[in-house]
Scaffold this active site. Structure first.
Site, PDB file in Angstrom:
ATOM      1  N   LEU A   1       0.874  -1.171   0.000  1.00 23.24           N
ATOM      2  CA  LEU A   1       0.000   0.000   0.000  1.00 23.24           C
ATOM      3  C   LEU A   1       0.911   1.220   0.000  1.00 23.24           C
ATOM      4  O   LEU A   1       1.922   1.239   0.705  1.00 23.24           O
ATOM      5  CB  LEU A   1      -0.885   0.035   1.255  1.00 23.24           C
ATOM      6  CG  LEU A   1      -1.975  -1.020   1.372  1.00 23.24           C
ATOM      7  CD1 LEU A   1      -2.676  -0.905   2.730  1.00 23.24           C
ATOM      8  CD2 LEU A   1      -2.992  -0.892   0.254  1.00 23.24           C
ATOM      9  N   ASP A   2       0.555   2.226  -0.772  1.00 18.42           N
ATOM     10  CA  ASP A   2       1.306   3.480  -0.734  1.00 18.42           C
ATOM     11  C   ASP A   2       1.176   4.074   0.653  1.00 18.42           C
ATOM     12  O   ASP A   2       0.201   3.804   1.371  1.00 18.42           O
ATOM     13  CB  ASP A   2       0.751   4.479  -1.748  1.00 18.42           C
ATOM     14  CG  ASP A   2       0.855   3.988  -3.190  1.00 18.42           C
ATOM     15  OD1 ASP A   2       1.722   3.130  -3.462  1.00 18.42           O
ATOM     16  OD2 ASP A   2       0.063   4.466  -4.018  1.00 18.42           O
ATOM     17  N   LYS A   3       2.110   4.921   1.047  1.00 18.84           N
ATOM     18  CA  LYS A   3       2.055   5.475   2.396  1.00 18.84           C
ATOM     19  C   LYS A   3       0.840   6.368   2.612  1.00 18.84           C
ATOM     20  O   LYS A   3       0.423   6.571   3.734  1.00 18.84           O
ATOM     21  CB  LYS A   3       3.352   6.196   2.762  1.00 18.84           C
ATOM     22  CG  LYS A   3       3.626   7.463   2.020  1.00 18.84           C
ATOM     23  CD  LYS A   3       4.938   8.056   2.497  1.00 18.84           C
ATOM     24  CE  LYS A   3       5.220   9.378   1.825  1.00 18.84           C
ATOM     25  NZ  LYS A   3       6.441   9.978   2.326  1.00 18.84           N
TER      26      LYS A   3
ATOM     27  N   HIS B   1       1.431   2.131  -8.069  1.00 20.57           N
ATOM     28  CA  HIS B   1       0.417   3.203  -8.010  1.00 20.57           C
ATOM     29  C   HIS B   1      -0.706   2.985  -9.034  1.00 20.57           C
ATOM     30  O   HIS B   1      -1.262   3.939  -9.557  1.00 20.57           O
ATOM     31  CB  HIS B   1       1.041   4.578  -8.229  1.00 20.57           C
ATOM     32  CG  HIS B   1       2.186   4.894  -7.341  1.00 20.57           C
ATOM     33  ND1 HIS B   1       2.046   5.107  -5.984  1.00 20.57           N
ATOM     34  CD2 HIS B   1       3.512   5.031  -7.610  1.00 20.57           C
ATOM     35  CE1 HIS B   1       3.231   5.379  -5.465  1.00 20.57           C
ATOM     36  NE2 HIS B   1       4.141   5.323  -6.420  1.00 20.57           N
TER      37      HIS B   1
END
Length: 180
Positions: free
Chosen positions: A18-20, A128
Site C-alpha cells: 500500500l502506498d504510504k 500506483h
C-alpha cells in the site's frame, strides 16, 4: 510496516503493498507461495479499492477503465477493471463525507470542484496502479483505501494500524486454497 519491530518479524513480509498515503487491508505472511498465489497477475485475484477523486467519470471513462487503459508511456494496457461509482457531484456537497483533512487542490473560496467516489477492482498490482488508472481517466485521487482481496473484506471494526490472525474461513475466502 512501521508498526512492527524488525527484530521480531522472523521473515514476515507484506503481501502486495500500500502506498504510504493509502490505507486499508494489508496481509502479512512468512509464506512465499501464499504471497505469490495472491499477488501474481496470472492468478487474477481481485483487489478492490474505495476512492475519492477530484474530477468526474463519464460513460466513456468508465468503459476505458473496464476494458483496460494506458497508464504510462511505454506500458501495456491494464487488465480490465470493474468500476462502481458511488457518489458524484461537487466538492461543496460531499466535503463532509470525504475522510480528508486538507485538500490543497481545492480553492477554499470555490467549492464547485467536481468529485467522484467509488470502487475500483483490479487483478494486477502495478506501481500506483489505481491512482494512475483514475488519472488516465481524468481524475486525481485524494483518498484511497483497499477494502478487499479476493473474497476477504477489510474488518472495519479494527482501528488503523491494528492486526490479527486470519481465521480458516477468511483464508478460504481468499480463493487460493488452504494455507498452513
Amino acid at each position: 510496516m512501521y508498526f512492527f519491530d524488525d527484530d521480531k518479524m522472523n521473515g514476515v513480509f507484506h503481501v502486495g503493498r500500500l502506498d504510504k498515503d493509502t490505507e486499508g487491508l494489508l496481509l502479512l505472511t512468512n509464506d512465499g507461495e501464499f504471497e505469490h498465489k495472491l499477488m501474481h497477475p496470472q492468478e487474477h485475484i481481485e483487489k478492490t479499492y474505495f476512492f475519492w477523486a477530484l474530477g468526474s467519470l463519464d460513460e466513456e471513462n468508465r468503459k476505458q477503465l473496464e476494458q483496460g487503459i494506458y497508464i504510462g508511456k511505454g506500458e501495456i494496457l491494464t487488465k480490465p477493471a470493474k468500476i462502481e461509482v458511488h457518489r458524484c457531484g461537487m466538492y461543496k456537497d460531499f466535503k463532509h463525507e470525504m475522510p480528508i483533512d486538507n485538500l490543497n487542490n481545492i480553492d477554499s473560496n470555490q467549492y464547485n470542484q467536481p468529485v467522484v467516489s467509488g470502487y475500483l477492482t483490479i487483478t494486477e498490482g502495478r506501481n500506483h496502479q489505481v491512482k494512475r488508472m483514475l488519472k488516465a481517466a481524468g481524475c486525481y485521487v485524494v483518498y484511497l483505501k483497499r477494502v478487499s482481496i479476493g473474497g476477504l473484506m477489510l474488518d472495519e471494526s479494527m482501528e488503523k494500524g491494528r492486526y490479527r490472525l486470519l481465521t480458516e474461513v477468511e483464508i478460504k475466502k481468499l480463493g487460493i486454497g488452504r494455507v498452513i
